[in-house]
Write an enzyme that holds these catalytic residues in place. Structure first.
Site, short mmCIF file in Angstrom:
data_model
loop_
_atom_site.label_atom_id
_atom_site.label_comp_id
_atom_site.label_asym_id
_atom_site.label_seq_id
_atom_site.Cartn_x
_atom_site.Cartn_y
_atom_site.Cartn_z
N PRO A 1 21.25 -2.10 9.63
CA PRO A 1 20.37 -1.03 9.12
C PRO A 1 19.43 -1.46 8.01
O PRO A 1 18.50 -0.72 7.68
CB PRO A 1 21.36 0.02 8.61
CG PRO A 1 22.62 -0.72 8.34
CD PRO A 1 22.67 -1.82 9.37
N GLY B 1 7.03 -9.66 15.44
CA GLY B 1 6.29 -10.85 15.87
C GLY B 1 6.84 -11.52 17.10
O GLY B 1 7.54 -10.92 17.93
N ASN C 1 -4.33 -18.66 13.05
CA ASN C 1 -3.87 -19.66 14.03
C ASN C 1 -4.63 -19.56 15.35
O ASN C 1 -4.76 -20.56 16.06
CB ASN C 1 -2.36 -19.58 14.24
CG ASN C 1 -1.88 -18.18 14.58
OD1 ASN C 1 -2.63 -17.23 14.52
ND2 ASN C 1 -0.61 -18.08 14.91
N CYS C 2 -5.18 -18.40 15.67
CA CYS C 2 -5.98 -18.28 16.89
C CYS C 2 -7.31 -19.02 16.77
O CYS C 2 -7.97 -19.28 17.77
CB CYS C 2 -6.23 -16.82 17.22
SG CYS C 2 -4.72 -15.89 17.61
N LYS D 1 -22.97 3.02 38.19
CA LYS D 1 -21.58 2.95 38.69
C LYS D 1 -20.99 1.66 38.11
O LYS D 1 -21.15 0.59 38.70
CB LYS D 1 -21.55 2.98 40.21
CG LYS D 1 -21.98 4.31 40.81
CD LYS D 1 -21.78 4.37 42.31
CE LYS D 1 -22.80 3.53 43.05
NZ LYS D 1 -22.73 3.74 44.53
N THR E 1 16.56 -3.94 13.35
CA THR E 1 17.53 -4.71 14.12
C THR E 1 18.86 -3.96 14.18
O THR E 1 18.96 -2.80 13.78
CB THR E 1 17.75 -6.09 13.47
OG1 THR E 1 18.47 -5.90 12.24
CG2 THR E 1 16.43 -6.80 13.19
N ARG F 1 0.83 -1.21 0.00
CA ARG F 1 0.00 0.00 0.00
C ARG F 1 0.87 1.26 0.00
O ARG F 1 0.48 2.30 -0.55
CB ARG F 1 -0.94 0.00 1.21
CG ARG F 1 -2.03 -1.08 1.13
CD ARG F 1 -3.11 -0.86 2.17
NE ARG F 1 -2.62 -1.02 3.53
CZ ARG F 1 -2.61 -2.16 4.20
NH1 ARG F 1 -3.02 -3.28 3.60
NH2 ARG F 1 -2.17 -2.21 5.43
N SER G 1 -0.93 -17.47 5.23
CA SER G 1 -1.83 -16.55 5.94
C SER G 1 -3.02 -17.34 6.46
O SER G 1 -3.95 -17.63 5.71
CB SER G 1 -2.29 -15.42 5.01
OG SER G 1 -3.12 -14.51 5.68
N ILE H 1 17.82 -4.57 8.00
CA ILE H 1 17.04 -5.73 8.44
C ILE H 1 16.10 -5.30 9.58
O ILE H 1 16.53 -4.67 10.55
CB ILE H 1 17.94 -6.88 8.92
CG1 ILE H 1 18.93 -7.29 7.81
CG2 ILE H 1 17.09 -8.08 9.34
CD1 ILE H 1 19.90 -8.38 8.22
#
Length: 587
Positions: A301, A307, A59-60, A459, A298, A39, A56, A303
């Protein structure tokens, strides 16, 4: 390498040759990064390397496919390489494993079904995820032993459940042992039970769902037992070996128990898959997770990493380590793509660890730091316990929620947890937002939340947490905790202000029973029984005893209210592996 390095400049300036972005790993973090990068940059060549066949997938949702709630397997497959090529012009290569990275040459060595080859990159994003922890259990490679992390895992488990169910003699019930009572373990237990499998649940900790505060865990234990699940807590699985009793295997526990099983599911956590980064010379932390800056970059510069394999900072304790949750992984992928493509980024915020799980009819949820985590970190805090209805009590269907929250001495919210049949997700989401905003007890008390009788109370329970914490922190309601019962019985008068009928149904040895509505007229009895000692007050939930404590304080009595009342006291006694003779309950 510092956790929050200043982001470096974009490796491929806008207007130059089309950059090649290589992403190692799909699913949450990797695919979020790939989609966002497209995008942001229509010209970029974006290649996704995924070592499995599924790039893709949800997994949950795996446990809910195992149970049959999600009937169609294809509903778990969010995208295919072809759909991603059509929609986003992504070059997705499944069954392609990144086996090494050469940062100096900016190449990845890739192994595919045809061999190995080199793939160059301008920007590399690592999203290798986590690897299931293999506990030291003999026989873990037996075919009856399964995990639940991937599509092939759930395929194998569903096939095995179908097989053992069909193979059972009339009237017999297939059996399973689930090792690990964390979030995934509990979901697996629920799924297997829904399929008609009798489950033994084994957990090394002394209560189910170890991230949960101990006084809430018995609620889940009761729900599991009510659905036929046998609990084995505070023990470990030692071995899995072939059985000779008609079942497939026997699981031996550390307390000598032998459990017959037709299948075994082991889910005791994950570790970060940081080997690829470490072998490439990238900085990693003590847990093996990849060290990244606030833009997911990381120590190299060119890379980035996202996750389950990266280090994050916990918002409350400041501890650094991996947090394997889908929400942070998705946000990290978006952030990394913005950084790679030179867009403005939202630097990574510290992580709260907000999580939720359904256990049959109950929901349990956590956010921020638990009491155990705060104690380990040496962070001073006050804990409050509430047992409110999830909506107006006079409206039909009100269900009791059980809430705990921890506050710093200055009133800042540090963590919250909840268990109940309704309304838990709403309150934990509000409290997670409050944590992110560094709200205090005063802020919670003043939150303006949606109210109508079917949905909440004037409340709200979140407001009530603020009110109670205000009283505790200001000294208006001195409190004592259920885990201090031994000391209370030894040094104080315990005053039970429940009704006579409640007292008769169960009470502490030595407690004086004066219903709170009679307290003003019977103060002399309290003073005589206390004989100069402090008075520790309790009722069922902490509300009536609060009123009684205020009366006693107004008359100069050193009084404290039991946080959460008898409900919390009973839970703590059940959850704590001690026996106090003085704390005996008369029923």
């Amino acid at each position: 390498m510092d956790q929050h390095l200043t982001p470096r400049s974009n490796p491929v300036p806008d207007g130059g040759a089309a950059r090649r972005i290589v992403i190692v790993g799909g699913v949450a973090g990797g695919m979020s990064a790939a989609a966002r990068a497209r995008r942001n940059d229509e010209r970029a060549e974006i290649i996704v390397l995924e070592k499995s066949e599924h790039v893709s997938f949800a997994n949950c949702g795996l446990p809910y496919h195992l149970s049959g709630e999600i009937e169609r397997r294809d509903d778990l497959l969010l995208h295919t390489p072809q759909s991603l090529a059509d929609a986003l012009a992504l070059d997705v290569r499944t069954r392609h494993e990144a086996v090494s990275v050469d940062p100096a040459a900016r190449t990845v060595t890739v192994r595919d079904p045809h061999g190995e080859h080199q793939l160059g990159y301008d920007a590399l994003l690592l999203a290798p995820g986590g690897v299931a922890v293999r506990p030291p259990i003999d026989g873990l490679d037996h075919p009856a032993v399964h995990t639940l992390r991937t599509i092939p895992d759930v395929d194998a488990l569903r096939a095995e459940v179908d097989r053992i169910t069909a193979a059972q003699a009339p009237g017999a019930t297939p059996r399973a042992v689930v090792v690990g009572a964390g979030f995934i373990g509990l979901e697996a237990v629920e799924a297997l039970t829904a399929r008609g499998v009798r489950v033994d649940l084994v957990e090394l900790a002394h209560h189910v769902l170890p991230p949960l505060d101990a006084e809430l865990a018995p609620l889940l234990a009761d729900e599991l037992a009510d659905h036929g699940v046998s609990l084995h807590l505070g023990v470990s699985a030692q071995s899995v070996h072939p059985a000779a009793d008609g079942h497939r295997v026997t699981v031996a526990l550390s307390d000598g128990t032998r459990l017959a099983a037709d299948l075994v599911v082991v889910n005791v956590g994950v570790r970060p898959a940081g080997d690829l980064a470490r072998e490439a010379g990238l900085d990693t932390g003590p847990t093996g997770a990849i060290t990244v800056d606030a833009d997911q970059r990381t120590s190299d510069p060119h890379i980035w990493a996202v996750g389950d394999a990266v280090e994050v900072v916990h918002a409350v304790t400041g501890a650094v380590g991996p947090v394997p949750l889908a929400g942070p992984a998705n946000r990290q992928g978006r952030r990394a793509a913005d950084s790679i493509t030179g867009r403005r980024t939202t630097p990574q915020a510290a992580v709260l660890g907000t999580a939720i799980v359904r256990v049959f009819g109950l929901t349990a949820a956590v956010t921020g730091a638990s009491q155990a985590t705060l104690r380990q970190a040496g962070i001073a805090h006050e804990v409050v316990h509430l047992h409110p209805a999830h909506h107006a009590g006079y409206y039909p269907g009100a269900e009791t929620m059980h809430l705990t929250a921890s506050f710093a001495p200055d009133g800042r919210l540090l963590g919250a947890q909840a268990v109940g049949r309704s309304g838990v997700d709403k309150r934990i989401d509000v409290l997670a937002t409050a944590l992110r905003a560094e709200m205090t007890a005063d802020d919670l008390a003043e939150l303006e939340l949606a109210y109508a009788p079917p949905y909440g109370s004037a409340k709200d329970p979140v407001n009530m947490l603020g009110f109670v914490a205000q009283n505790v922190l200001s000294g208006a309601m001195p409190q004592w905790q259920a885990w201090d019962l031994d000391e209370a019985l030894r040094t104080s008068l315990v005053l039970d202000v429940r009704s006579a009928a409640e007292f008769a149904a169960g009470h502490l040895d030595g407690a004086l029973n004066i219903p709170h509505t009679e307290l003003r007229a019977r103060l002399d009895e309290v003073l005589a029984a206390a004989d100069g000692r402090p008075v520790k007050v309790h009722c069922a939930s902490g509300v009536r005893s609060y009123l009684a404590t205020r009366i006693l304080l107004a008359h100069g009595v050193d009084a404290r209210n039991l946080s959460g009342g008898w409900l919390t006291l009973d839970a703590v006694r059940r959850a704590t592996p001690w026996q106090a003779a003085g704390g005996a309950v008369r029923r």
